[in-house]
Design a protein around this motif. Structure first.
Motif, PDB file in Angstrom:
ATOM      1  N   ASP A   1       0.808  -1.221   0.000  1.00  0.00           N
ATOM      2  CA  ASP A   1       0.000   0.000   0.000  1.00  0.00           C
ATOM      3  C   ASP A   1       0.846   1.278   0.000  1.00  0.00           C
ATOM      4  O   ASP A   1       0.316   2.385  -0.029  1.00  0.00           O
ATOM      5  CB  ASP A   1      -0.967   0.008   1.187  1.00  0.00           C
ATOM      6  N   GLY A   2       2.172   1.125   0.058  1.00  0.00           N
ATOM      7  CA  GLY A   2       3.051   2.290  -0.014  1.00  0.00           C
ATOM      8  C   GLY A   2       3.262   3.025   1.289  1.00  0.00           C
ATOM      9  O   GLY A   2       4.074   3.949   1.345  1.00  0.00           O
ATOM     10  N   THR A   3       2.563   2.649   2.362  1.00  0.00           N
ATOM     11  CA  THR A   3       2.758   3.309   3.653  1.00  0.00           C
ATOM     12  C   THR A   3       3.949   2.681   4.364  1.00  0.00           C
ATOM     13  O   THR A   3       4.241   1.499   4.184  1.00  0.00           O
ATOM     14  CB  THR A   3       1.513   3.198   4.538  1.00  0.00           C
ATOM     15  N   ARG A   4       4.608   3.465   5.195  1.00  0.00           N
ATOM     16  CA  ARG A   4       5.867   2.999   5.788  1.00  0.00           C
ATOM     17  C   ARG A   4       5.857   2.956   7.305  1.00  0.00           C
ATOM     18  O   ARG A   4       6.902   2.761   7.929  1.00  0.00           O
ATOM     19  CB  ARG A   4       7.009   3.903   5.310  1.00  0.00           C
ATOM     20  N   ASN A   5       4.707   3.127   7.910  1.00  0.00           N
ATOM     21  CA  ASN A   5       4.669   3.171   9.362  1.00  0.00           C
ATOM     22  C   ASN A   5       5.175   1.871   9.983  1.00  0.00           C
ATOM     23  O   ASN A   5       5.937   1.872  10.940  1.00  0.00           O
ATOM     24  CB  ASN A   5       3.246   3.471   9.845  1.00  0.00           C
ATOM     25  N   ARG A   6       4.753   0.755   9.427  1.00  0.00           N
ATOM     26  CA  ARG A   6       5.111  -0.539  10.017  1.00  0.00           C
ATOM     27  C   ARG A   6       6.599  -0.844   9.851  1.00  0.00           C
ATOM     28  O   ARG A   6       7.204  -1.477  10.716  1.00  0.00           O
ATOM     29  CB  ARG A   6       4.268  -1.644   9.396  1.00  0.00           C
ATOM     30  N   ILE A   7       7.194  -0.412   8.739  1.00  0.00           N
ATOM     31  CA  ILE A   7       8.608  -0.734   8.529  1.00  0.00           C
ATOM     32  C   ILE A   7       9.540   0.254   9.230  1.00  0.00           C
ATOM     33  O   ILE A   7      10.763   0.152   9.097  1.00  0.00           O
ATOM     34  CB  ILE A   7       8.952  -0.838   7.027  1.00  0.00           C
ATOM     35  N   GLN A   8       8.977   1.189   9.992  1.00  0.00           N
ATOM     36  CA  GLN A   8       9.810   1.997  10.890  1.00  0.00           C
ATOM     37  C   GLN A   8      10.467   1.135  11.954  1.00  0.00           C
ATOM     38  O   GLN A   8      11.582   1.417  12.396  1.00  0.00           O
ATOM     39  CB  GLN A   8       8.961   3.040  11.621  1.00  0.00           C
ATOM     40  N   THR A   9       9.745   0.097  12.395  1.00  0.00           N
ATOM     41  CA  THR A   9      10.181  -0.668  13.564  1.00  0.00           C
ATOM     42  C   THR A   9      11.550  -1.307  13.383  1.00  0.00           C
ATOM     43  O   THR A   9      12.441  -1.110  14.229  1.00  0.00           O
ATOM     44  CB  THR A   9       9.121  -1.718  13.932  1.00  0.00           C
ATOM     45  N   PRO A  10      11.794  -2.090  12.314  1.00  0.00           N
ATOM     46  CA  PRO A  10      13.144  -2.673  12.174  1.00  0.00           C
ATOM     47  C   PRO A  10      14.228  -1.620  12.017  1.00  0.00           C
ATOM     48  O   PRO A  10      15.366  -1.829  12.457  1.00  0.00           O
ATOM     49  CB  PRO A  10      13.019  -3.554  10.925  1.00  0.00           C
ATOM     50  N   VAL A  11      13.891  -0.467  11.410  1.00  0.00           N
ATOM     51  CA  VAL A  11      14.875   0.605  11.259  1.00  0.00           C
ATOM     52  C   VAL A  11      15.219   1.192  12.627  1.00  0.00           C
ATOM     53  O   VAL A  11      16.385   1.469  12.929  1.00  0.00           O
ATOM     54  CB  VAL A  11      14.344   1.684  10.302  1.00  0.00           C
ATOM     55  N   LEU A  12      14.198   1.383  13.464  1.00  0.00           N
ATOM     56  CA  LEU A  12      14.437   1.856  14.830  1.00  0.00           C
ATOM     57  C   LEU A  12      15.294   0.862  15.605  1.00  0.00           C
ATOM     58  O   LEU A  12      16.271   1.246  16.266  1.00  0.00           O
ATOM     59  CB  LEU A  12      13.101   2.068  15.552  1.00  0.00           C
ATOM     60  N   LEU A  13      14.962  -0.409  15.528  1.00  0.00           N
ATOM     61  CA  LEU A  13      15.700  -1.426  16.284  1.00  0.00           C
ATOM     62  C   LEU A  13      17.152  -1.526  15.807  1.00  0.00           C
ATOM     63  O   LEU A  13      18.063  -1.743  16.613  1.00  0.00           O
ATOM     64  CB  LEU A  13      15.002  -2.769  16.168  1.00  0.00           C
ATOM     65  N   ASP A  14      17.372  -1.351  14.508  1.00  0.00           N
ATOM     66  CA  ASP A  14      18.741  -1.342  13.994  1.00  0.00           C
ATOM     67  C   ASP A  14      19.535  -0.176  14.574  1.00  0.00           C
ATOM     68  O   ASP A  14      20.719  -0.316  14.916  1.00  0.00           O
ATOM     69  CB  ASP A  14      18.741  -1.258  12.465  1.00  0.00           C
TER      70      ASP A  14
END
Length: 305
Positions: free
Chosen positions: A111-124
């Motif tokens: 769907d092009g939204t990125r809210n959910r994929i913030q999480t692995p970036v934050l954890l990294d």
């Protein structure tokens, strides 16, 4: 003691909240080695930054600020973020979702939204910089899952949150003990409400990004919410953009955050408007929280802040 003497010792509701938050900031700096403040340029993180200033004045804020940049931010908010960080001489660490997409560590959702994929970036970013305590601006009045949070929210070695594995907080006693790889998310604004935040903004005369106040913008109504037409969000074939006077109650991604119809172009008018509303800012404007009743809780269990 006379009544007048008793009255002179009374403090305001905002003073009590401020004092609690300042204590929490100082407690974290005393207990942890590498704290960081999540700072997006939104109203709650702006209030958090002011509280951190007060906690350590006249010294400088003794930790960096971190922004998880999805690449879908409102430009007004990013410009404010950079200017405020520069004014205070803070170290800004940007965890970039676009960079993570470029190297393939995360995948763009359909769907092009990125809210959910913030999480692995934050954890990294947490792992890379070895942060052991992360200050966040979440408040218990925002959403059901937020209401379950402790002030010191324990996260396991995978950055995950288990609501059944949280520590008691009696008499403002916080357990800061963690093992290798574990961390704590810290929420000094837990006991604040949206109205408290705005009263504090008024009292402290804090500057905010302009989109928090009423302005004319091209928007589309979808499922009862007003979304701005921009490079991250486009109208469907059957939707007709119209110009409306709106403002934003919260500033998440431009791809999923809606505005509200409003003429509130000053702090006092915003306070009057919020005092009369019965819907939280996330419930009124965040499309990502409408995925399911447990949308926020599911993301938090994955490591979302």
């Amino acid at each position: 003691m006379t009544d007048s003497a008793v009255a002179s010792y009374r403090v305001s509701h905002l003073d009590v909240l401020e004092s609690e938050a300042v204590f929490i900031f100082r407690e974290v700096v005393a207990e942890f080695e590498r704290p960081v403040l999540l700072f997006s340029g939104g109203k709650d993180s702006i209030v958090m930054l002011r509280l951190a200033q007060k906690a350590f004045s006249p010294g400088r804020v003794p930790f960096p600020v971190l922004h998880v940049d999805t690449g879908h931010n409102f430009p007004e908010v990013l410009a404010f973020r950079d200017r405020r960080v520069g004014e205070l001489g803070l170290q800004l660490i940007v965890a970039s979702v676009p960079e993570a997409l470029a190297v393939g560590s995360v995948v763009e959702p359909p769907d092009g939204t990125r809210n959910r994929i913030q999480t692995p970036v934050l954890l990294d970013a947490v792992d890379k910089h070895r942060f052991d305590a992360l200050f966040g601006g979440a408040r218990r009045d925002e959403e059901k899952a937020r209401a379950k949070e402790r002030v010191f929210s324990f996260r396991d070695e995978f950055g995950q949150w288990d609501p059944r594995n949280q520590r008691p907080e009696l008499w403002s006693l916080y357990n800061a003990r963690i093992g290798v790889g574990e961390s704590i998310r810290v929420f000094p604004l837990s006991n604040w409400t949206e109205l408290d935040v705005w009263h504090y903004i008024a009292r402290e005369r804090l500057e905010l990004p302009s989109i928090y106040y009423a302005h004319d913008r091209e928007v589309v109504e979808r499922e009862g919410m007003w979304y701005a037409v921009n490079e991250f969000w486009t109208a469907r074939a059957n939707e007709r953009p119209v110009e409306r006077r709106v403002r934003y109650r919260t500033v998440g991604d431009a791809s999923m955050t809606a505005a509200v119809l409003s003429d509130a172009d000053t702090v006092d008018k915003v306070i009057a408007e919020i005092a009369a509303t019965r819907i939280t800012e996330r419930g009124a404007t965040r499309g990502d929280d409408r995925v399911s009743e447990a949308a926020m809780e599911d993301r938090k269990k994955e490591g979302y802040f």
